[in-house]
Write an enzyme that holds these catalytic residues in place. Sequence first.
Site, PDB file in Angstrom:
ATOM      1  N   ASP A 181     -12.175  -1.123   4.268  1.00 51.21           N
ATOM      2  CA  ASP A 181     -11.034  -1.778   5.130  1.00 51.21           C
ATOM      3  C   ASP A 181     -11.115  -3.179   5.374  1.00 51.21           C
ATOM      4  O   ASP A 181     -12.016  -3.801   6.164  1.00 51.21           O
ATOM      5  CB  ASP A 181     -11.199  -1.159   6.766  1.00 51.21           C
TER       6      ASP A 181
ATOM      7  N   ASP B  91      -4.516  -6.670   4.862  1.00 53.70           N
ATOM      8  CA  ASP B  91      -5.445  -5.751   5.486  1.00 53.70           C
ATOM      9  C   ASP B  91      -5.439  -4.395   4.776  1.00 53.70           C
ATOM     10  O   ASP B  91      -4.165  -3.550   4.926  1.00 53.70           O
ATOM     11  CB  ASP B  91      -4.746  -5.261   6.947  1.00 53.70           C
TER      12      ASP B  91
END
Length: 436
Positions: A140, A322
């Site tokens: 992530d 992201d």
Amino acid sequence: MLKAAILLTGTVVFSVFASPAPMPGGVNFPGTAIPLARRSSLTGPDGVFKQDEAKAATINTINKHLQNQMNFQKNTGGGVEIRSPVPLPSDVEERLRRREEKRQSEVLTDEQSNREWAGKISVGTPKKGTAKQNFLVNFDTGSADLWIPSESLSCASLGCLKKSRYHPASSSTSSAKPYIFSIEYADGSTASGPVYSDTVTVAGVTATNQYFAAMTTLSPTFFDEPIDGIMGMGLRQISGLQQDPFFINAKSEGAIAVGQFSFYLAPTGSELYIGGTDNTKYTGAIEFNSINTTSGYWQPATNGQAKVGSTTVLTGLQTIIDSGSTLMGCPPALVQQIYAQVPGAKVFDADEGLYSFPCASPPQLSFNWGGKDWTVSAANLNLGLTKAKSTDCVSALAGVDFGFGSNVCILGDAFLRNLYSVFDLDQQAVGFAALA
Ligand SMILES: *[C@@H]1O[C@H](CO)[C@@H](O)[C@H](O)[C@H]1NC(C)=O
């Protein structure tokens, strides 16, 4: 009952993860690749958009970034005013829970509702007679901490029992730290666990004394996820552990020569490449944009622009790249300007800032940072039909207030799938290249 958890998405099935692939021919640098599980869309088997799942995913993204902002404030003393986490509406939560119960009773074949890019890591140095401790994590770029389940994770469900757990006593390099790490949930409850450092290996790249949390409590909703934990690939300013994330640690220890990692996210053959770029996955030059070195995010310092066709609609955008988010989100007032340029666009779900466009004429949406236009393909923009037999499709660009300010967009998976992305610590830059 638990409301929206910060770090969870839908549910799933995933298939087999091979061990790290041998270095492919033609790599630029001597890095290594780790195969990633396929991430599916938010589209159901009937072609219809999965609204509840999307709602949950969006709320999770919002809350993850709220947590990042709290971490940023704690770490730097700066930052914005932080608002409260957003709860998942109870009707949505209930429907998702019922669907999950149903799913658990079925044979897990290929649900493809996985919305994470997951791969295998190992933690610790096995003592004689103990096995390697492997974990499946979501990589992530929008957070900066590693956490995995602890051997003393309290369990009340099958999903929980299936998680891999960290056993510190089985690792000769484990070191307990006098801290507790916690994630705050929307209902005020927390997931937490003690902090350790240990050796962590990803695709053959090893960092020693890597800080992470071994969670003893987690959100029940997380137990339905196929992953064991999260490996944050963001920068230290947003680390709740207040420590260098894995990639930075590995680089500073000299475990990788080149401080780059790169994502190739595709229906098949997805990979995270550590220590350079895999030039079998892209063509042409990589366009690098320096990042804002204070924000803790992979966020180009140059303002971005958004276009519909050849018309520049938005300028002055701050963009956070992201990999842990599914959709693309910008403040609602900006997104409204985008759809004003799209013939036939309609508000689909005002609460979630979702719009639809005519399936037969998808808009050509692109972002740029003063260089090339990086276009979101029709397939990646389309989240599925608004309802069965509809001619309108739900768009992957949503109007979302992340609490960052009026010009900040989060570009997740729906954007990253259109290009090869390079996260460059050495140059402090984010790079994009055309897919091979
Ligand atoms: C860089 O990020 C910081 C922290 O989020 C922010 O305050 C600042 O305005 C950003 N700078 C630029 C040039 O965008």
